[in-house]
Design a protein around this motif. Sequence first.
Motif, PDB file in Angstrom:
ATOM      1  N   GLY A  28       0.886  -1.299   0.034  1.00 39.19           N
ATOM      2  CA  GLY A  28       0.007  -0.018   0.084  1.00 39.19           C
ATOM      3  C   GLY A  28       0.850   1.299  -0.094  1.00 39.19           C
ATOM      4  O   GLY A  28       0.510   2.355   0.604  1.00 39.19           O
ATOM      5  N   VAL A  29       1.864   1.172  -0.594  1.00 40.60           N
ATOM      6  CA  VAL A  29       2.875   2.317  -0.830  1.00 40.60           C
ATOM      7  C   VAL A  29       3.004   2.681  -2.259  1.00 40.60           C
ATOM      8  O   VAL A  29       2.767   2.040  -3.226  1.00 40.60           O
ATOM      9  CB  VAL A  29       4.249   2.400  -0.169  1.00 40.60           C
ATOM     10  CG1 VAL A  29       3.931   1.730   1.438  1.00 40.60           C
ATOM     11  CG2 VAL A  29       4.912   0.913  -0.755  1.00 40.60           C
ATOM     12  N   LYS A  30       3.759   3.756  -2.575  1.00 44.89           N
ATOM     13  CA  LYS A  30       4.141   4.243  -3.925  1.00 44.89           C
ATOM     14  C   LYS A  30       5.393   3.705  -4.159  1.00 44.89           C
ATOM     15  O   LYS A  30       6.287   3.229  -3.607  1.00 44.89           O
ATOM     16  CB  LYS A  30       4.406   5.746  -3.918  1.00 44.89           C
ATOM     17  CG  LYS A  30       3.093   6.647  -3.846  1.00 44.89           C
ATOM     18  CD  LYS A  30       3.474   8.039  -3.895  1.00 44.89           C
ATOM     19  CE  LYS A  30       2.023   8.887  -3.700  1.00 44.89           C
ATOM     20  NZ  LYS A  30       2.389  10.346  -3.823  1.00 44.89           N
ATOM     21  N   LEU A  31       5.578   3.430  -5.633  1.00 44.92           N
ATOM     22  CA  LEU A  31       6.715   2.800  -6.057  1.00 44.92           C
ATOM     23  C   LEU A  31       7.291   4.006  -6.974  1.00 44.92           C
ATOM     24  O   LEU A  31       7.044   4.817  -7.475  1.00 44.92           O
ATOM     25  CB  LEU A  31       6.273   1.815  -7.182  1.00 44.92           C
ATOM     26  CG  LEU A  31       7.423   1.550  -8.198  1.00 44.92           C
ATOM     27  CD1 LEU A  31       8.737   0.677  -7.496  1.00 44.92           C
ATOM     28  CD2 LEU A  31       7.023   0.647  -9.376  1.00 44.92           C
ATOM     29  N   TYR A  32       8.680   4.057  -6.368  1.00 43.99           N
ATOM     30  CA  TYR A  32       9.605   5.098  -7.314  1.00 43.99           C
ATOM     31  C   TYR A  32      10.756   4.461  -7.909  1.00 43.99           C
ATOM     32  O   TYR A  32      11.279   3.699  -7.547  1.00 43.99           O
ATOM     33  CB  TYR A  32      10.152   6.061  -6.090  1.00 43.99           C
ATOM     34  CG  TYR A  32       9.244   7.206  -5.392  1.00 43.99           C
ATOM     35  CD1 TYR A  32       8.672   8.041  -6.371  1.00 43.99           C
ATOM     36  CD2 TYR A  32       9.147   6.992  -4.081  1.00 43.99           C
ATOM     37  CE1 TYR A  32       7.424   8.756  -5.399  1.00 43.99           C
ATOM     38  CE2 TYR A  32       8.095   7.562  -3.551  1.00 43.99           C
ATOM     39  CZ  TYR A  32       7.409   8.593  -4.055  1.00 43.99           C
ATOM     40  OH  TYR A  32       6.535   9.301  -3.447  1.00 43.99           O
ATOM     41  N   ASP A  33      10.721   4.621  -9.239  1.00 46.23           N
ATOM     42  CA  ASP A  33      11.814   4.239 -10.159  1.00 46.23           C
ATOM     43  C   ASP A  33      11.929   5.526 -11.402  1.00 46.23           C
ATOM     44  O   ASP A  33      12.320   6.281 -10.897  1.00 46.23           O
ATOM     45  CB  ASP A  33      11.061   2.985 -10.890  1.00 46.23           C
ATOM     46  CG  ASP A  33       9.995   3.227 -11.452  1.00 46.23           C
ATOM     47  OD1 ASP A  33       9.330   4.080 -11.693  1.00 46.23           O
ATOM     48  OD2 ASP A  33       9.841   2.014 -12.274  1.00 46.23           O
ATOM     49  N   ARG A  34      11.496   4.979 -12.327  1.00 45.92           N
ATOM     50  CA  ARG A  34      12.038   6.052 -13.590  1.00 45.92           C
ATOM     51  C   ARG A  34      11.313   7.356 -13.443  1.00 45.92           C
ATOM     52  O   ARG A  34      11.926   8.326 -13.955  1.00 45.92           O
ATOM     53  CB  ARG A  34      11.619   5.353 -14.814  1.00 45.92           C
ATOM     54  CG  ARG A  34      12.450   4.469 -15.153  1.00 45.92           C
ATOM     55  CD  ARG A  34      11.984   4.011 -16.605  1.00 45.92           C
ATOM     56  NE  ARG A  34      12.977   2.664 -17.080  1.00 45.92           N
ATOM     57  CZ  ARG A  34      13.040   2.190 -18.172  1.00 45.92           C
ATOM     58  NH1 ARG A  34      12.162   2.495 -19.004  1.00 45.92           N
ATOM     59  NH2 ARG A  34      13.876   1.105 -18.467  1.00 45.92           N
ATOM     60  N   GLN A  35      10.166   7.379 -12.787  1.00 45.62           N
ATOM     61  CA  GLN A  35       9.588   8.959 -12.665  1.00 45.62           C
ATOM     62  C   GLN A  35      10.437   9.871 -11.804  1.00 45.62           C
ATOM     63  O   GLN A  35      10.322  11.015 -12.236  1.00 45.62           O
ATOM     64  CB  GLN A  35       8.417   8.900 -11.805  1.00 45.62           C
ATOM     65  CG  GLN A  35       7.967   8.689 -10.502  1.00 45.62           C
ATOM     66  CD  GLN A  35       7.870   7.122 -10.286  1.00 45.62           C
ATOM     67  OE1 GLN A  35       8.426   6.197 -10.924  1.00 45.62           O
ATOM     68  NE2 GLN A  35       7.374   6.845  -9.158  1.00 45.62           N
ATOM     69  N   ILE A  36      11.393   9.415 -11.028  1.00 43.33           N
ATOM     70  CA  ILE A  36      12.375  10.272 -10.373  1.00 43.33           C
ATOM     71  C   ILE A  36      13.210  10.818 -11.468  1.00 43.33           C
ATOM     72  O   ILE A  36      13.520  11.982 -11.201  1.00 43.33           O
ATOM     73  CB  ILE A  36      13.087   9.384  -9.385  1.00 43.33           C
ATOM     74  CG1 ILE A  36      12.500   8.665  -8.177  1.00 43.33           C
ATOM     75  CG2 ILE A  36      14.478   9.909  -8.974  1.00 43.33           C
ATOM     76  CD1 ILE A  36      13.038   7.950  -7.550  1.00 43.33           C
ATOM     77  N   LEU A  37      13.496  10.100 -12.426  1.00 43.75           N
ATOM     78  CA  LEU A  37      14.360  10.692 -13.486  1.00 43.75           C
ATOM     79  C   LEU A  37      13.884  11.997 -14.358  1.00 43.75           C
ATOM     80  O   LEU A  37      14.122  12.564 -14.901  1.00 43.75           O
ATOM     81  CB  LEU A  37      14.772   9.644 -14.475  1.00 43.75           C
ATOM     82  CG  LEU A  37      15.642   8.576 -13.807  1.00 43.75           C
ATOM     83  CD1 LEU A  37      15.918   7.466 -14.974  1.00 43.75           C
ATOM     84  CD2 LEU A  37      17.003   9.214 -13.426  1.00 43.75           C
ATOM     85  N   ASP A  38      12.303  11.793 -14.200  1.00 45.88           N
ATOM     86  CA  ASP A  38      11.821  12.877 -15.197  1.00 45.88           C
ATOM     87  C   ASP A  38      12.046  14.130 -14.369  1.00 45.88           C
ATOM     88  O   ASP A  38      12.353  15.293 -15.176  1.00 45.88           O
ATOM     89  CB  ASP A  38      10.182  12.756 -14.775  1.00 45.88           C
ATOM     90  CG  ASP A  38       9.590  11.509 -15.755  1.00 45.88           C
ATOM     91  OD1 ASP A  38      10.497  11.116 -16.708  1.00 45.88           O
ATOM     92  OD2 ASP A  38       8.594  10.893 -15.482  1.00 45.88           O
ATOM     93  N   THR A  39      12.260  14.310 -13.272  1.00 46.93           N
ATOM     94  CA  THR A  39      12.504  15.736 -12.459  1.00 46.93           C
ATOM     95  C   THR A  39      13.967  15.980 -12.878  1.00 46.93           C
ATOM     96  O   THR A  39      14.272  17.191 -13.287  1.00 46.93           O
ATOM     97  CB  THR A  39      12.584  15.440 -11.084  1.00 46.93           C
ATOM     98  OG1 THR A  39      11.244  15.048 -10.578  1.00 46.93           O
ATOM     99  CG2 THR A  39      13.081  16.943 -10.366  1.00 46.93           C
ATOM    100  N   ILE A  40      14.758  14.947 -13.056  1.00 47.03           N
ATOM    101  CA  ILE A  40      16.397  15.168 -13.365  1.00 47.03           C
ATOM    102  C   ILE A  40      16.426  15.465 -14.838  1.00 47.03           C
ATOM    103  O   ILE A  40      17.137  16.315 -15.211  1.00 47.03           O
ATOM    104  CB  ILE A  40      17.205  13.863 -13.221  1.00 47.03           C
ATOM    105  CG1 ILE A  40      17.030  13.332 -11.598  1.00 47.03           C
ATOM    106  CG2 ILE A  40      18.579  14.120 -13.419  1.00 47.03           C
ATOM    107  CD1 ILE A  40      17.465  14.498 -10.680  1.00 47.03           C
TER     108      ILE A  40
END
Length: 190
Positions: A28-40
């Motif tokens: 029941g949590v978020k997954l962080y992966d490639r979307q982190i790179l969107d900011t970069i």
Amino acid sequence: MDRFIVTIGREFGTGGRQIATELAKMLGVKLYDRQILDTIKERYNMTQEQIDNVKAVKPSWWYENVSAEMYKDEEFLVRSLAHKESCVLLGRTGFHIFRDDPNAFKVFLMAERTFRRDKVARRLNINEGSADALIDKVDTARENFTLTFSGKTRYDARNYDLVLNVTGLEPTEVARFIADCVERKIQHKN
């Protein structure tokens, strides 16, 4: 329940993204992966391919400076997100970033080469030779990146709480096992 972070490192072709997605749903949590790179990508005005190329190359004087700054930005962003809420983090040298965090549960996924080759060939509709070449390329890029910024090989089991050989296992089975381990660690801590 305390905030927690599950980091997942993996060999290419293990189904790590699918496992991480299932795990995040189960917990029941978020997954962080490639979307982190969107900011970069936005900050550096680069495409995903350009970022991948910078990260994959053994550092030269130019790549070293660009990569180091990008890594610092990515690490800051990952830490900020994980500080706010529990999450699953796929890749991004999570095992290293959260090495001293008592709320981190660090996982590495591996599998036999034939399992990975078959999975990659089917998923991308390519032949076995092309799948092998792609596995080598991606695994080498990930290892170079990890060695450059953590000073450690991602294959050292001491970096993790759990190392799993997922050969022949369904992603949901693997995710359920990891979720059980995380929940036990949380219960033991409390």
